[in-house]
Write an enzyme that holds these catalytic residues in place. Structure first.
Site, short mmCIF file in Angstrom:
data_model
loop_
_atom_site.label_atom_id
_atom_site.label_comp_id
_atom_site.label_asym_id
_atom_site.label_seq_id
_atom_site.Cartn_x
_atom_site.Cartn_y
_atom_site.Cartn_z
N LYS A 114 -18.87 -45.43 4.03
CA LYS A 114 -18.06 -44.40 3.38
C LYS A 114 -16.89 -44.02 4.27
O LYS A 114 -16.43 -42.89 4.25
CB LYS A 114 -18.92 -43.17 3.08
CG LYS A 114 -20.03 -43.48 2.09
CD LYS A 114 -20.84 -42.25 1.76
CE LYS A 114 -22.00 -42.60 0.84
NZ LYS A 114 -23.30 -42.18 1.34
N LYS A 194 -26.92 -54.95 -2.12
CA LYS A 194 -28.15 -54.20 -2.38
C LYS A 194 -28.11 -53.58 -3.78
O LYS A 194 -27.07 -53.10 -4.22
CB LYS A 194 -28.22 -53.11 -1.31
CG LYS A 194 -29.46 -52.30 -1.24
CD LYS A 194 -29.31 -51.27 -0.14
CE LYS A 194 -28.32 -50.18 -0.52
NZ LYS A 194 -28.22 -49.08 0.44
N LYS A 197 -27.68 -47.21 -6.72
CA LYS A 197 -27.30 -46.26 -7.76
C LYS A 197 -25.79 -46.16 -7.89
O LYS A 197 -25.28 -45.77 -8.92
CB LYS A 197 -27.89 -44.89 -7.45
CG LYS A 197 -27.39 -44.33 -6.12
CD LYS A 197 -28.25 -43.24 -5.54
CE LYS A 197 -27.84 -42.95 -4.12
NZ LYS A 197 -28.71 -43.46 -3.08
P1 TYM Z 1 -32.23 -43.11 -1.25
O1 TYM Z 1 -32.38 -41.91 -2.09
O2 TYM Z 1 -30.93 -43.86 -1.31
O3 TYM Z 1 -33.35 -44.16 -1.61
C1 TYM Z 1 -34.70 -43.79 -1.67
C2 TYM Z 1 -35.57 -44.86 -1.08
O4 TYM Z 1 -35.41 -46.10 -1.78
C3 TYM Z 1 -35.11 -47.13 -0.89
N1 TYM Z 1 -34.19 -48.08 -1.57
C4 TYM Z 1 -34.38 -49.40 -1.63
N2 TYM Z 1 -35.36 -50.20 -1.18
C5 TYM Z 1 -35.26 -51.52 -1.44
N3 TYM Z 1 -34.22 -52.08 -2.10
C6 TYM Z 1 -33.21 -51.32 -2.57
N4 TYM Z 1 -32.20 -51.88 -3.24
C7 TYM Z 1 -33.27 -49.91 -2.35
N5 TYM Z 1 -32.45 -48.88 -2.68
C8 TYM Z 1 -33.04 -47.76 -2.20
C9 TYM Z 1 -34.44 -46.46 0.29
O5 TYM Z 1 -34.55 -47.24 1.45
C10 TYM Z 1 -35.21 -45.18 0.38
O6 TYM Z 1 -36.40 -45.36 1.11
N6 TYM Z 1 -31.36 -41.25 3.28
C11 TYM Z 1 -32.40 -41.48 2.29
C12 TYM Z 1 -33.10 -40.23 1.80
C13 TYM Z 1 -33.75 -39.40 2.87
C14 TYM Z 1 -34.92 -39.73 3.59
C15 TYM Z 1 -35.18 -38.62 4.44
C16 TYM Z 1 -35.78 -40.83 3.61
C17 TYM Z 1 -33.35 -38.17 3.29
N7 TYM Z 1 -34.21 -37.69 4.23
C18 TYM Z 1 -36.26 -38.62 5.30
C19 TYM Z 1 -36.85 -40.81 4.48
C20 TYM Z 1 -37.11 -39.71 5.32
C21 TYM Z 1 -31.74 -42.12 1.09
O7 TYM Z 1 -30.58 -41.93 0.82
O8 TYM Z 1 -32.60 -42.78 0.26
#
Ligand code: TYM
Length: 326
Positions: A114, A194, A197
């Site tokens: 970003k 990847k 969303k």
């Molecule tokens: P987020 O909301 O983008 O995604 C949620 C979880 O889904 C996994 N994920 C994927 N895994 C495999 N293939 C994909 N294409 C894919 N897209 C998403 C992400 O790895 C994630 O585990 N920063 C984090 C949210 C967060 C968080 C935390 C996670 C905030 N605080 C503390 C763990 C612990 C995020 O944006 O995930």
């Protein structure tokens, strides 16, 4: 040794896709049987780092909570709540922020992605520090996430270690738990990116709410590779390899066995079978989602926030003492 704890979070997009499901949410559910405590959070504060509409966020966080219950997060065994309702996350983020080096934050891939300066803000820059606080405020031992979160988890361990060295042993260094297959599900329209969303093309991802027809259409339109062989080879055949991973996860069958079975017959037959497997795997999730009652979701989340605040406050009491603000 005290109770072993898991923590993880997800942004409230409302309409989760199979990438998140396969990469993270399936493990959230499975770990309920393997750890003493599982704590899951809808990270609504993180979602505010990009432009958004307040009414839309309100709706999405509720839908997200509902979907987490639908996939199998069990409120009798797991703590589930909205991040914003537990202000201790932000308090700890401030303290950890004073230990986070600018260089390391600037190297975060998700920040660099970003890196368009016009879109940057302090929230995006501090994003991984708040994530570290989410995890550490519960003194979690393990964090189930997809592959894209590994760097943020490394930062979390660094910050925990730095805090412990400076102020005394407080936080466990949390391990990252990723699934063996499906830790990085790729876009259906571009298997080198990847599944996400934020991809402008809705065809690039399968949503957990998609019905059988939508799932079949998306899988059939998925970009495959030249030739007609079903082989598991990320270099030569990323599109087919991506579908094979989804196929394997949704059937529970090993990839070599699927390759054997579908090596003849061409992509058409193969894609049909992949689509059927996903449709079948997601049917119970959709049914559970439809059957849930809004009032029940609201009640679960309110109860979760209360318990989470108590736990987080207990952690923060020692943290405040250690850093000299009591
Ligand atoms: P987020 O909301 O983008 O995604 C949620 C979880 O889904 C996994 N994920 C994927 N895994 C495999 N293939 C994909 N294409 C894919 N897209 C998403 C992400 O790895 C994630 O585990 N920063 C984090 C949210 C967060 C968080 C935390 C996670 C905030 N605080 C503390 C763990 C612990 C995020 O944006 O995930």
């Amino acid at each position: 040794m005290g109770p072993r704890r898991v923590f993880s979070g997800i942004q409230p997009t409302g309409d989760f896709h199979v990438g998140s499901y396969v990469g993270a949410l399936r493990n959230w559910v499975a770990l309920q049987d393997q750890f003493d405590e599982t704590i899951y959070c809808v990270v609504d504060l993180h979602a505010m780092t990009v432009p958004y509409d307040p009414a839309d966020l309100r709706a999405r966080r509720h839908e997200s909570a509902r979907m987490l219950l639908a996939v199998g997060v069990d409120p009798d065994r797991s703590l589930l709540y909205y991040q914003s309702e537990v202000p201790q996350h932000v308090e700890l983020a401030w303290i950890l922020g004073t230990l986070a080096g600018l260089g390391q934050l600037e190297r975060m891939t998700q920040f660099k992605e970003k890196a368009d300066r016009a879109k940057q803000n302090l929230g995006i820059f501090a994003y991984p520090v708040l994530q570290a606080a989410d995890i550490l405020v519960h003194k979690a031992h393990a964090v189930p996430v997809g592959d894209d979160q590994s760097q943020h988890l490394e930062l979390t361990r660094d910050l925990a270690h730095r805090f412990n060295s400076r102020f005394g042993e407080e936080f466990p260094l949390p391990e990252t738990i990723t699934p063996e297959i499906g830790s990085r599900i790729m876009s259906l329209t571009d298997p080198t990116a990847k599944m996400s969303k934020s991809d402008p093309s809705p065809r690039s991802r399968i949503l957990l709410k998609d019905g059988p027809d939508e799932i079949s259409k998306k899988v059939k339109a998925a970009v495959t590779d030249t030739g007609s062989d079903v082989v598991y080879d990320w270099e030569a055949k990323p599109g087919v390899s991506n579908l094979l991973e989804l196929f394997s996860v949704f059937t529970g069958r090993p990839i070599p066995e699927l390759v054997d079975e579908y090596s003849v017959g061409g992509y058409g037959v193969f894609k049909g079978a992949v689509a059927d497997a996903i449709v079948e795997g997601l049917a119970p999730v959709r049914e559970a989602y439809d059957a849930l009652d809004d009032a029940e979701v609201t009640e679960v989340m309110a109860r979760g926030a209360g318990t989470a605040r108590d736990r987080a406050e207990t952690s923060m009491k020692t943290v405040r003492e250690r850093v000299g603000i009591v």
